[in-house]
Design a protein around this motif. Sequence first.
Motif, short mmCIF file in Angstrom:
data_model
loop_
_atom_site.label_atom_id
_atom_site.label_comp_id
_atom_site.label_asym_id
_atom_site.label_seq_id
_atom_site.Cartn_x
_atom_site.Cartn_y
_atom_site.Cartn_z
N ARG A 41 -6.44 -6.73 12.96
CA ARG A 41 -5.84 -6.17 14.16
C ARG A 41 -4.57 -6.95 14.53
O ARG A 41 -4.52 -8.16 14.37
N SER B 212 -2.14 7.95 9.72
CA SER B 212 -2.72 6.79 10.39
C SER B 212 -3.38 5.83 9.41
O SER B 212 -3.53 4.64 9.69
N PHE B 213 -3.81 6.38 8.25
CA PHE B 213 -4.54 5.56 7.28
C PHE B 213 -3.90 5.69 5.91
O PHE B 213 -3.32 6.73 5.58
N ARG C 243 -11.32 -0.16 8.22
CA ARG C 243 -10.45 0.98 7.94
C ARG C 243 -9.13 0.51 7.31
O ARG C 243 -8.64 -0.57 7.63
N TYR D 230 -5.72 0.90 7.58
CA TYR D 230 -4.68 1.40 8.47
C TYR D 230 -3.32 1.42 7.79
O TYR D 230 -3.00 0.51 7.03
N SER D 231 -2.54 2.45 8.07
CA SER D 231 -1.16 2.49 7.57
C SER D 231 -0.28 1.69 8.54
O SER D 231 -0.70 1.36 9.65
N TYR E 77 1.96 2.79 10.24
CA TYR E 77 2.29 3.61 11.42
C TYR E 77 1.22 3.53 12.49
O TYR E 77 1.39 4.05 13.59
N ASN E 78 0.10 2.94 12.18
CA ASN E 78 -1.02 2.93 13.12
C ASN E 78 -0.87 1.76 14.09
O ASN E 78 -0.68 0.61 13.65
N SER E 79 -0.97 2.03 15.38
CA SER E 79 -0.75 0.97 16.37
C SER E 79 -1.82 -0.12 16.30
O SER E 79 -1.65 -1.19 16.86
N TYR E 80 -2.91 0.14 15.60
CA TYR E 80 -3.96 -0.88 15.48
C TYR E 80 -3.41 -2.15 14.84
O TYR E 80 -3.82 -3.25 15.16
N THR E 81 -2.46 -1.98 13.91
CA THR E 81 -1.96 -3.15 13.19
C THR E 81 -0.81 -3.84 13.90
O THR E 81 -0.28 -4.83 13.42
#
Length: 156
Positions: free
Chosen positions: A16, A41-42, A57, A59-60, A62-66
């Motif tokens: 994260r 997203s992934f 997961r 994550y790409s 582009y995903n705000s998770y990263t």
Amino acid sequence: MSVEQQDLKLKANANRGQSQLEGGFDLLGWDEVTQGSVLPSFDGDATGIANKKAEERDYSGYNSYTASVASWRVIKPVFNIDVCIDCQNCWVWCPDSSILSRDKQMLGIDYDHCKGCEVCVEVCPTNPKSLLMFSEYEDIGEALASWPEKKKKEKK
Ligand code: SF4
Ligand code: SF4
């Protein structure tokens, strides 16, 4: 539970907030993306992704998770696990999905995505509250050491 023990529990979410949403990294600006583009997203096949834990997961970029937006915040919620009753109110109400919970057990705050809005503190029902707001620069250990005592009911 000590601050170190709480931190250990939170390390489950290792991927994260890897990047910072400020200077020196390689994302397209919103006005550089071609109209109609699909931003996945992934990475790879996302079949069954809902059944995977967040940290498992793929994550790409582009995903705000990263990405981390921690620098947007000026005050932060601090979690006191010794008072918490795992009611999950904060998890339900947080507008940024920044409450970390697993198997109906509150684990702490996702400081990479929390915006410091204070909603979680408002909805926490314990006495004293299990979440309180502090300055962004407050040391977590000192915040926990200054936790208020249980308030007694006033006699009518
Ligand atoms: S302060 Fe707001 S964004 Fe942060 S954990 Fe609480 S409810 Fe979520
Ligand atoms: S609202 Fe308060 S008591 Fe309920 S899970 Fe969150 S921190 Fe714990």
